[in-house]
Design a protein around this motif. Structure first.
Motif, PDB file in Angstrom:
ATOM      1  N   LYS A  72     -30.453  28.421  33.242  1.00  0.00           N
ATOM      2  CA  LYS A  72     -31.134  28.757  34.561  1.00  0.00           C
ATOM      3  C   LYS A  72     -31.372  27.854  35.363  1.00  0.00           C
ATOM      4  O   LYS A  72     -31.975  26.931  34.850  1.00  0.00           O
ATOM      5  CB  LYS A  72     -32.208  29.870  34.239  1.00  0.00           C
ATOM      6  CG  LYS A  72     -33.078  30.199  35.479  1.00  0.00           C
ATOM      7  CD  LYS A  72     -34.201  29.342  35.673  1.00  0.00           C
ATOM      8  CE  LYS A  72     -34.915  29.808  37.018  1.00  0.00           C
ATOM      9  NZ  LYS A  72     -36.102  29.117  37.280  1.00  0.00           N
ATOM     10  N   GLY A 112     -40.699  34.619  40.938  1.00  0.00           N
ATOM     11  CA  GLY A 112     -40.366  33.582  39.863  1.00  0.00           C
ATOM     12  C   GLY A 112     -39.585  34.221  38.726  1.00  0.00           C
ATOM     13  O   GLY A 112     -39.448  33.513  37.642  1.00  0.00           O
ATOM     14  N   ASP A 159     -36.391  33.128  35.612  1.00  0.00           N
ATOM     15  CA  ASP A 159     -36.500  32.808  34.252  1.00  0.00           C
ATOM     16  C   ASP A 159     -36.394  33.957  33.436  1.00  0.00           C
ATOM     17  O   ASP A 159     -35.628  33.987  32.140  1.00  0.00           O
ATOM     18  CB  ASP A 159     -37.848  32.119  34.007  1.00  0.00           C
ATOM     19  CG  ASP A 159     -38.014  31.199  34.921  1.00  0.00           C
ATOM     20  OD1 ASP A 159     -37.618  30.452  35.494  1.00  0.00           O
ATOM     21  OD2 ASP A 159     -39.765  30.921  35.254  1.00  0.00           O
ATOM     22  N   LYS A 166     -46.747  27.960  36.027  1.00  0.00           N
ATOM     23  CA  LYS A 166     -45.848  28.703  36.826  1.00  0.00           C
ATOM     24  C   LYS A 166     -44.399  28.266  36.385  1.00  0.00           C
ATOM     25  O   LYS A 166     -43.224  28.756  36.949  1.00  0.00           O
ATOM     26  CB  LYS A 166     -45.779  28.005  38.417  1.00  0.00           C
ATOM     27  CG  LYS A 166     -44.973  28.948  39.450  1.00  0.00           C
ATOM     28  CD  LYS A 166     -45.109  28.054  40.640  1.00  0.00           C
ATOM     29  CE  LYS A 166     -44.025  28.142  41.577  1.00  0.00           C
ATOM     30  NZ  LYS A 166     -43.766  27.435  42.306  1.00  0.00           N
TER      31      LYS A 166
HETATM   32 MG    MG Z   1     -39.854  29.263  38.677  1.00  0.00          MG
END
Ligand code: MG
Ligand code: ADP
Ligand code: ASP
Length: 457
Positions: free
Chosen positions: A5, A206, A209, A264
């Motif tokens: 990723k 986010g 992931d 994060k």
């Molecule tokens: Mg991220």
């Protein structure tokens, strides 16, 4: 099979994408499946445009959309020969045309609903995955774009959808494994999914992931690699403390606590599928691929430091409830939690005294409605601009005196709430957000003055 990723900054420009192509090409023998984020800050820009359009500033939103198109055209154009131009133009015309129409619609309706937030923000990954697949093919890789919305099936909770695991795993196997057998590198957009009826959803900010972990678990990958802009999971956010050290190995449980409490570098849900299928997650730097990164595995390794890392989550609200009449009464906490649960608002930390209960939330969207319900049986006050700081490490379980060391190092800082996680591997507390950076720095000095070289680099 491995899943790789690449986050927003790893695909932000022509040179970044070129580096990514090089990284993937070197491991084609391991049958990579690639998951990409939107380029650079595209997601945030799309969200800003949606807000603007809905607030009656349509022209400004459309102007930003044109700038975003130019960025994609420029960076991808630099990687393709002139003969590839018309295909890129066709992809851009299609996607940006639809985004323009969506902005027109938001402006007419004057409202940016969660469903339209997902519809608009999904274009970042839809575009980056199409374009990057094209670039890969152009540099001689046998690449195939796969629309992640045909793989990741979710519930309809827009802006933070939950995957329907069995169906998603089955689709991942059906769509991706045949491509791998044909020697193809699949390229999917992270962050996005769709409901059973085909409505586009997203997994939350986010979330790429998490997408990588879901896909990795679905196809039974041997490893899930998260390529980002730092050397791995660090002892704390290197933006706060530049001397932060790389953690070479960390356990699933430790990394999950860090992610949940603000690190994060990993979306909080990333480790759920990895733990379920026991697949190691490796965090790596796309700008320095030679660095070994961080391996996140089932078992904690022996370490002479008491903690592995410090996390910090800002934007926290403390909700204080006081009720002399109700507090010790049977069912009081139950009643409180029912209110938060009905408002679909997660509670991070809880502390109680004789006549009061305080808890923290990070999403104030339904705070007014929550406070109204709580006021029926208690006095309520809310404090905003708070931060949760957590120290995390497997050794916390059986090391006495850590709390004394922690709070001893923080003299002069007002600690608002304290909680030892039920997992026993984290100690968290709340400070004012303005004190968060100083708090992390002081704790980093205290706990990492000496760092065990077997675990930290
Ligand atoms: Mg991220
Ligand atoms: P990406 O776009 O690759 O997903 P993110 O910005 O989401 O990257 O996550 C990487 C960032 O996470 C780093 O730049 C760093 O500032 C931040 N971060 C916070 N805590 C940590 C930590 N403990 N270790 C590493 N990075 C951290
Ligand atoms: N592009 C999405 C975001 O900015 C998802 C991700 O990058 O992981 O939130």
């Amino acid at each position: 099979m491995i899943v790789m990723k690449f986050g927003g900054s790893s695909v932000e420009s022509a040179s970044a994408i070129e580096r990514v192509a090089g990284i993937v090409r070197r491991v084609v023998a391991r049958n990579p499946v690639v998951v990409v984020s939107a380029m650079g800050k595209t997601t945030q820009q799309l969200l800003n445009m949606g807000e603007e359009a809905a607030a009656g500033k349509k022209e400004r939103a459309l102007e930003s959309l044109r700038t975003l198109r130019q960025m994609h055209e420029r960076e991808i154009g630099a990687l393709l020969p002139a003969s590839g131009e018309s295909e890129v133009r066709q992809i851009l015309d299609g996607h940006f045309g639809e985004m323009g129409e969506l902005l027109e619609q938001l402006s007419a309706e004057g409202e940016f609903t969660p469903e339209s937030v997902d519809a608009l923000s999904s274009y970042g990954e839809r575009l980056s995955s199409r374009l990057i697949a094209l670039v890969f093919s152009n540099v001689g890789m046998n690449a195939a774009h796969v629309d992640a919305r045909c793989v990741v099936l979710t519930d309809a909770r827009h802006k933070a959808a939950t995957p329907l695991y069995p169906q998603t795993y089955a689709r991942a196997r059906d769509k991706i494994l045949p491509l791998i057998s044909q020697g193809k590198v699949s390229v999917l957009g992270g962050f996005i999914g769709a409901t059973e009826s085909g409505v586009t959803t997203t997994l939350g900010r986010g979330g790429s992931d998490f997408s990588a972990a879901i896909i990795g678990a679905g196809i039974g990958a041997e490893e899930i690699q998260i390529w980002t802009d730092v050397d791995g999971v660090m002892t704390c956010d290197p933006k706060l403390v530049p001397e932060a050290r790389r953690v070479k190995t960390i356990s699933f449980a430790e990394a999950a606590e860090l992610a949940y409490f603000g690190a994060k570098v990993l979306h909080p849900s990333t480790l759920v599928p990895a733990i379920e299928k026991n697949i190691p997650v490796v965090v790596l730097n796309s700008r320095r691929p030679e660095i070994a990164g961080t391996r996140i595995v089932a078992e904690a390794v022996p370490c002479s430091n008491v903690i592995k890392a410090i996390s910090c989550k800002r934007g926290i609200y403390i909700v204080n409830m006081r009720s002399t009449r109700m507090l010790m009464a049977h069912g009081f906490l139950n009643r409180i939690f029912e209110i938060f649960s009905r408002a679909e608002t997660a509670v991070d930390m809880l502390a109680s005294s004789e006549v009061s209960v305080s808890l923290t939330i990070d999403d104030p969207a339904r705070l007014t409605e929550i406070c109204q319900a709580l006021r029926e049986f208690s006095d309520v006050s809310v404090e905003k601009d708070q931060a949760i700081v957590c120290i995390v490490g497997d050794n916390l379980r059986d090391t006495p005196g850590v709390a004394a060391r922690t709070f001893g190092a923080l003299q002069g800082i007002n600690i608002r709430m304290i909680s030892q996680g039920a997992s026993l591997l984290n100690l968290g507390f709340v400070v004012a957000a303005r004190d968060a950076e100083k708090t992390v720095k002081l704790l980093h000095q205290e706990f990492f003055r000496c760092a065990d070289p077997t675990v930290f680099d």
